[in-house]
Design a protein around this motif. Structure first.
Motif, PDB file in Angstrom:
ATOM      1  N   LEU A 422       0.898  -1.043   0.097  1.00 50.71           N
ATOM      2  CA  LEU A 422       0.185  -0.279   0.107  1.00 50.71           C
ATOM      3  C   LEU A 422       1.129   1.308   0.087  1.00 50.71           C
ATOM      4  CD1 LEU A 422      -2.964  -0.908   2.227  1.00 50.71           C
ATOM      5  CD2 LEU A 422      -2.761  -0.847   0.049  1.00 50.71           C
ATOM      6  N   ALA A 423       2.018   1.054   0.753  1.00 46.38           N
ATOM      7  CA  ALA A 423       2.790   2.255   0.268  1.00 46.38           C
ATOM      8  C   ALA A 423       3.490   2.775  -1.246  1.00 46.38           C
ATOM      9  CB  ALA A 423       4.493   1.904   1.100  1.00 46.38           C
ATOM     10  N   LEU A 424       3.370   1.817  -1.800  1.00 51.53           N
ATOM     11  CA  LEU A 424       3.949   1.618  -3.489  1.00 51.53           C
ATOM     12  C   LEU A 424       2.322   2.281  -4.019  1.00 51.53           C
ATOM     13  CD1 LEU A 424       6.264  -1.034  -4.252  1.00 51.53           C
ATOM     14  CD2 LEU A 424       6.638   0.841  -4.247  1.00 51.53           C
ATOM     15  N   VAL A 425       1.559   1.619  -3.164  1.00 48.91           N
ATOM     16  CA  VAL A 425       0.618   2.489  -4.202  1.00 48.91           C
ATOM     17  C   VAL A 425      -0.341   3.590  -3.796  1.00 48.91           C
ATOM     18  CG1 VAL A 425      -1.978   1.709  -4.512  1.00 48.91           C
ATOM     19  CG2 VAL A 425      -0.859   0.178  -4.397  1.00 48.91           C
ATOM     20  N   GLN A 426       0.579   4.101  -2.536  1.00 51.53           N
ATOM     21  CA  GLN A 426      -0.113   5.629  -2.148  1.00 51.53           C
ATOM     22  C   GLN A 426       1.033   6.734  -2.729  1.00 51.53           C
ATOM     23  OE1 GLN A 426      -2.138   7.336  -0.178  1.00 51.53           O
ATOM     24  NE2 GLN A 426      -1.115   8.797   0.580  1.00 51.53           N
ATOM     25  N   GLN A 427       2.260   6.123  -2.921  1.00 50.88           N
ATOM     26  CA  GLN A 427       3.317   7.034  -3.464  1.00 50.88           C
ATOM     27  C   GLN A 427       2.500   6.702  -5.257  1.00 50.88           C
ATOM     28  OE1 GLN A 427       7.258   5.438  -5.182  1.00 50.88           O
ATOM     29  NE2 GLN A 427       8.180   6.759  -3.666  1.00 50.88           N
ATOM     30  N   GLN A 428       2.506   6.284  -5.867  1.00 49.12           N
ATOM     31  CA  GLN A 428       1.689   6.671  -7.416  1.00 49.12           C
ATOM     32  C   GLN A 428       0.998   7.392  -6.734  1.00 49.12           C
ATOM     33  OE1 GLN A 428       3.878   5.477 -10.084  1.00 49.12           O
ATOM     34  NE2 GLN A 428       5.119   4.470  -8.365  1.00 49.12           N
ATOM     35  N   ALA A 429      -0.043   7.191  -6.380  1.00 49.41           N
ATOM     36  CA  ALA A 429      -1.249   8.214  -6.411  1.00 49.41           C
ATOM     37  C   ALA A 429      -0.553   9.318  -6.611  1.00 49.41           C
ATOM     38  CB  ALA A 429      -2.075   7.974  -5.042  1.00 49.41           C
ATOM     39  N   GLU A 430       0.300   9.875  -4.932  1.00 48.59           N
ATOM     40  CA  GLU A 430       1.082  11.094  -5.199  1.00 48.59           C
ATOM     41  C   GLU A 430       1.494  11.509  -6.494  1.00 48.59           C
ATOM     42  OE1 GLU A 430       2.992  10.594  -1.646  1.00 48.59           O
ATOM     43  OE2 GLU A 430       1.034  11.122  -0.253  1.00 48.59           O
ATOM     44  N   LEU A 431       2.102  10.534  -6.449  1.00 51.72           N
ATOM     45  CA  LEU A 431       3.199  11.627  -8.351  1.00 51.72           C
ATOM     46  C   LEU A 431       1.988  11.678  -9.528  1.00 51.72           C
ATOM     47  CD1 LEU A 431       5.820   8.811  -7.809  1.00 51.72           C
ATOM     48  CD2 LEU A 431       6.016  10.553  -7.858  1.00 51.72           C
ATOM     49  N   HIS A 432       0.535  11.066  -9.742  1.00 53.64           N
ATOM     50  CA  HIS A 432       0.250  11.273 -10.617  1.00 53.64           C
ATOM     51  C   HIS A 432      -1.599  11.745 -10.159  1.00 53.64           C
ATOM     52  CE1 HIS A 432       2.230   7.297 -11.777  1.00 53.64           C
ATOM     53  NE2 HIS A 432       1.567   7.912 -12.946  1.00 53.64           N
ATOM     54  N   GLY A 433      -1.005  12.880  -9.034  1.00 57.36           N
ATOM     55  CA  GLY A 433      -1.735  14.173  -8.562  1.00 57.36           C
ATOM     56  C   GLY A 433      -2.873  13.574  -8.046  1.00 57.36           C
ATOM     57  N   GLY A 434      -3.314  11.853  -7.361  1.00 54.06           N
ATOM     58  CA  GLY A 434      -4.576  11.742  -6.946  1.00 54.06           C
ATOM     59  C   GLY A 434      -4.162  11.172  -5.674  1.00 54.06           C
ATOM     60  N   THR A 435      -5.557  10.378  -5.005  1.00 56.81           N
ATOM     61  CA  THR A 435      -4.810   9.975  -3.595  1.00 56.81           C
ATOM     62  C   THR A 435      -5.562   8.461  -3.574  1.00 56.81           C
ATOM     63  OG1 THR A 435      -7.251  10.262  -3.526  1.00 56.81           O
ATOM     64  CG2 THR A 435      -5.989  12.231  -2.783  1.00 56.81           C
ATOM     65  N   LEU A 436      -4.855   8.197  -2.374  1.00 58.48           N
ATOM     66  CA  LEU A 436      -5.013   6.440  -2.413  1.00 58.48           C
ATOM     67  C   LEU A 436      -6.426   6.085  -0.952  1.00 58.48           C
ATOM     68  CD1 LEU A 436      -5.373   3.165  -1.907  1.00 58.48           C
ATOM     69  CD2 LEU A 436      -3.519   3.655  -0.959  1.00 58.48           C
ATOM     70  N   MET A 437      -7.580   5.928  -0.937  1.00 58.01           N
ATOM     71  CA  MET A 437      -8.946   5.998  -0.313  1.00 58.01           C
ATOM     72  C   MET A 437      -9.204   4.620   0.300  1.00 58.01           C
ATOM     73  SD  MET A 437     -10.587   9.114  -1.389  1.00 58.01           S
ATOM     74  CE  MET A 437     -11.032   8.404  -3.147  1.00 58.01           C
ATOM     75  N   LEU A 438      -8.661   3.977   2.176  1.00 59.23           N
ATOM     76  CA  LEU A 438      -9.697   2.865   1.741  1.00 59.23           C
ATOM     77  C   LEU A 438     -10.656   2.746   2.761  1.00 59.23           C
ATOM     78  CD1 LEU A 438      -6.004   1.692   3.526  1.00 59.23           C
ATOM     79  CD2 LEU A 438      -7.072   1.087   1.162  1.00 59.23           C
ATOM     80  N   GLY A 439     -11.982   1.797   2.217  1.00 59.77           N
ATOM     81  CA  GLY A 439     -13.385   2.198   2.501  1.00 59.77           C
ATOM     82  C   GLY A 439     -13.499   1.385   3.017  1.00 59.77           C
ATOM     83  N   ASP A 440     -15.004   0.286   3.296  1.00 63.92           N
ATOM     84  CA  ASP A 440     -15.715  -0.614   3.247  1.00 63.92           C
ATOM     85  C   ASP A 440     -16.534  -1.109   1.926  1.00 63.92           C
ATOM     86  OD1 ASP A 440     -15.212  -0.988   5.692  1.00 63.92           O
ATOM     87  OD2 ASP A 440     -17.250   0.609   6.442  1.00 63.92           O
ATOM     88  N   ALA A 441     -16.113  -2.138   1.672  1.00 63.61           N
ATOM     89  CA  ALA A 441     -16.647  -3.300   0.227  1.00 63.61           C
ATOM     90  C   ALA A 441     -18.346  -3.312   0.618  1.00 63.61           C
ATOM     91  CB  ALA A 441     -15.879  -3.958  -0.249  1.00 63.61           C
TER      92      ALA A 441
END
Length: 470
Positions: A422-441
């Motif tokens: 998830l740290a890698l996903v979070q970094q790519q989100a920031e590099l692409h101007g976005g975010t990573l959000m975790l919630g309930d499916a």
């Protein structure tokens, strides 16, 4: 021999301005002196022509008087020309038959041709005009004017120009020396700030300069460079610290197994194979960990390739096919909405890493066996939304931010991961101007949503926050 330049910028500017001033003032002054001298000599020529006209009218009287006054005691030319450094001569053949004016100390040669000329005689310069008295006569008149006053005036004017040039140069150099002290103060501030920079400092920045514009631009460029160097250095330090911390356990485990094998050369085959299998697993863990750390370090340092247009549906479909091979017990599905999906401007390798990690996490932490993972792609005018849902136990709301940190595995990890997914996903989100959000499916598991900007903002703009969706 080449003359060395002054070392300091202040001295170079002062010397350059001084040279420029002495050249400009000296050149302009000499031009003026030359024009004045030319005008004076032209005036002499006009006076000679006027005097020659007068002499031509009274040539007979001058001849009759010879070198003295007439019977009445009056000498029109001798008295008129005396003290004016002028001389009038009537010449017949190679003899002077009459002359009036200031007698030269050294004899002036008989003219051989008519017209205007300059005669040098005994260190003196004379301007001469020779004309025939009339067309039928062989007699000629010569009107001369001593040029010594004009030559002396030229010398005096040249000396004045030289003195003005020297004084102007000294004044200009002194003024520039004082002015540059204030102009170069911003550069001195930058120099002092640079001297305070140390490699061990966590935050380094040069003084901000607002003017002059060139120094302000230099200050901004240097601060950007320092920020990039600090980011790269911090990434290297973090990579080293994280690698050292995380590699200690698997390396220790491998070392224990190697020591066991070394001390027990006759270990049973099944125990030997068990130890080898365990070392293979730890080796894979080390390899995966190093790959993740390298990706994070490159992202932290900004060592990224140029952006390109990315077909997200194709990228996500390929990622699902590979995830299915890695996790055959998990069922994967995908939906990409309706219509033509826009292409995202980003880093294909980074987006693929993010999607792979979301799919792997969903499989590892979802329901076992026969869990279901669904990837959905949606978009609006600004962002693309990549959501991955599973049907596992999910993550408690109070732990969702913590698990995005590096090496975080949650309170009850269900797999031996590196904690970097998830740290890698979070970094790519920031590099692409976005975010990573975790919630309930919707099915009770975890829903991870990665948002990516369709078009990146300029580097000078503030990053725009991605909208929150539930």
């Amino acid at each position: 021999m080449k003359m060395p330049l002054p070392r300091s910028l202040r001295s170079q500017i002062t010397a350059s301005v001084a040279l420029l001033v002495v050249f400009v003032v000296g050149f302009a002054g000499l031009v003026i002196v030359d024009r004045i001298d030319h005008r004076d000599r032209a005036d002499v020529d006009r006076q000679l022509v006027a005097r020659a006209s007068k002499v031509r009218e009274d040539a007979d009287k001058i001849v009759s008087q010879g070198d003295g006054a007439d019977d009445s005691g009056r000498d029109d030319y001798g008295g008129l020309l005396a003290g004016s450094q002028s001389l009038v001569r009537l010449v017949s053949g190679d003899k002077v038959i009459a002359q009036r004016g200031d007698e030269p100390t050294i004899g002036i040669p008989i003219p051989t041709s008519d017209g205007l000329s300059t005669i040098e005689s005994g260190g003196q310069s004379w301007r001469s005009l020779v004309q025939r008295i009339d067309d039928t006569s062989s007699e000629r008149m010569q009107v001369l004017q001593d040029l010594s006053p004009i030559d002396q005036r030229r010398i005096d004017n040249t000396r004045i120009v030289a003195a003005v040039a020297v004084v102007s140069t000294v004044v200009a150099a002194g003024g520039v020396w004082l002015i540059t002290r204030f102009i170069l103060q911003p550069l001195q501030r930058l120099r002092r700030g640079a001297q305070r920079v140390r490699s061990a400092d966590t935050f380094q920045e040069l003084p901000t300069v607002s003017r002059p514009q060139e120094v302000a631009d230099l200050s901004a460029s240097l601060n950007r460079m320092l920020a990039q160097l600090q980011t790269s250095m911090n990434a290297t330090r973090r990579f080293t610290a994280d690698a050292g911390h995380e590699l200690r356990t698997p390396l220790t485990t491998i070392g224990m197994y190697l020591e066991t094998l070394q001390r027990n050369p006759h270990l049973a085959t099944d125990h030997r194979q068990e130890a080898l299998n365990a070392m293979v697993i730890e080796h894979q863990r080390i390899t995966t960990l190093l790959e993740g750390l390298q990706i994070l370090a490159r992202g932290d340092a900004g060592a990224l390739p140029p952006r390109s247009k990315v077909d997200l549906p194709a990228l996500a479909g390929e990622a699902i096919r590979h995830a299915q091979h890695r996790h055959p017990a998990t069922v994967y599905s995908m939906s990409a909405g309706s219509g033509s999906f826009p292409r995202v401007e980003g880093w294909p390798a980074g987006l693929r890493i993010a999607v792979d990690n979301l799919l792997n996490n969903a499989a590892l932490h979802g329901r076992h066996p026969h869990g279901h993972v669904h990837l959905a792609l949606e978009w609006d005018s600004s962002f693309v939304y990549i959501s991955v849902t599973d049907d596992g136990p999910g993550i408690p709301a109070d732990q969702r931010e913590a698990v995005k940190e590096r090496f975080a595995r949650g309170a009850r990890p269900r797999s031996k991961g590196s904690g970097l997914g998830l740290a890698l996903v979070q970094q790519q989100a920031e590099l692409h101007g976005g975010t990573l959000m975790l919630g309930d499916a919707p099915v009770g598991g975890l829903r991870a949503m990665l948002t990516v900007q369709l078009h990146p903002l300029p580097t000078t703009s503030r990053r725009r926050s991605a909208p929150t969706q539930t």
